[in-house]
Design a protein around this motif. Structure first.
Motif: not given
Length: 158
Positions: A105-116
């Protein structure tokens, strides 16, 4: 944003637990956030908060049912909604039809793999903003959440 990112629960009483919070700590967290620790709330929180993870409501529902418990889809969705509203988990809207719930829940960002569909955390210290847009009149920024959508590199054309 802080550079002290750690994919753990942010509360001091839960952060000390290396393998995720115990059932008693989850019940304590629910109480601290003004929630009655019903069996369903505790069970959903146990699954989601066992370790830093990103799960959909459907994945949580499947995990509960794999354990032989009966619970409705509406109960899981309602529980996740209230956990997110009270700040115990983060809801990440990936598209209009899909949300993922994040136990960090601490502020952070994400990579989102569109395939998986996989989400991977990005330490907020790994992203720097050189410019920020002017906010609309009477508004203030509550949070900044960056999602970088990834796809496999396409072969170069000959």
């Amino acid at each position: 944003m802080t550079s002290e990112y750690s994919p753990q629960l942010s509360s001091p009483s839960a952060a000390a637990v290396a393998d995720g919070p115990t059932r008693d700590r989850i019940i304590e967290q629910l109480h601290l956030h003004g929630l009655k620790p019903t069996h369903q709330r505790v069970r959903v929180a146990e699954i989601l908060m066992a370790a830093p993870t990103h799960m959909t409501a459907e994945q949580i529902l499947a995990e509960i049912r794999r354990g032989g418990e009966r619970v409705s889809k509406a109960t899981v969705y309602n529980t996740l909604k209230v956990l997110a509203q009270r700040g115990l988990v983060r809801q990440i809207h990936l598209d209009p039809e899909r949300s993922v719930y994040d136990s960090t829940i601490v502020p952070h960002h994400h990579f989102h793999d569109l395939e998986t569909g996989e989400l991977r955390d990005i330490d907020p210290g790994d992203i720097a903003f050189s410019r920020f847009p002017t906010l609309p009149e009477g508004m203030e920024a509550e949070a900044i959440e960056v999602v970088i959508r990834l796809r496999k590199k396409r072969p170069a054309e000959a």
